[in-house]
Design a protein around this motif. Sequence first.
Motif: not given
Ligand code: ARG
Length: 288
Positions: A77, A80, A84, A117, A134-137, A142, A181, A184-185, A223, A247, A249
């Motif tokens: 997504n 961010f 990205e 996202f 995606a900077g995903m925690t 999950r 958003q 998200t976390t 974040d 957190e 990623y």
């Molecule tokens: N780190 C947070 C999560 O994993 C936010 C990630 C949002 N990333 C993005 N690409 N919009 O929930």
Amino acid sequence: MKKKALALALAACMAASLAACSGSSSETTAAATDAETTAAETSAEETTAGEETEAEETTAEAAETEAAGGTLVMATNAEFEPWEYHDGDAIVGIDVEIAQAIGEKLGMDVEIEDMAFDSIIPAVTSGKADFGAAGMTVTEDRLQSVDFTDTYADASQVIIVKEGSDITGSADLVGKKIGVQLGTTGDLLSTDLVGDENVERYNKGFEAVQALLQDKIDAVVIDSAPAKAFVSQSEGLVILDEALSQEEYAIAVKKGNTELLDKINAALAELKEDGTIDEIINKYIPAE
Ligand code: ARG
């Protein structure tokens, strides 16, 4: 309270990563395909001699690699920055460069699919995408639907307010409207803090920040690195010192796809080892 949940998630993640790691050396050695050897060679002390003796094992695995057309589809997504984001027509950022570096190690192209996202995990579980970056925690929740690679970065949730706001920390958020958003976390954490009815969910972090500037909400929880990017792009916003979570990623792959998980982990290990990951992160987030 959420801190505890996230700490648990981290513990779970570490356990998962360890499990993935211990499985990886034997798997990659036994099932090295041409594409894999690039990543596996260095770590599994395999040399050219290994390639010949493995001829028959390669067949089945190679078919799978070829079926993917030598291309890995990455779900993300791109809203961010610096992880990205759009730069003109291009999608750029830390995750994009890390994914490309992994692709190079595996001898595969990486194709980016930009989406909401909260569509990333469904895209990975349905096989529409090979992985999500995606900077995903890593969270326990999950982990019920996807597997995560080893982690490659730390992050935390922070609070953005308007300059002069009477909110100076998380304790002041009670009864206030928080923008996040969706999915998200930051969304989960805020829901825990102020209740569902006080959380405004936006498709993009940028929209939450716009709403804050227009006084539609009182704070944004997001974040840390994207928070810095947003605040630097608008007048009159500040980030509070308090971090709401710790957190980590990681990259999400389809549950049970240990072949891809192991390959990505092997590539990630090399990229950490040779300093590439640090280099990419420092390029976008200069050390303070
Ligand atoms: N780190 C947070 C999560 O994993 C936010 C990630 C949002 N990333 C993005 N690409 N919009 O929930």
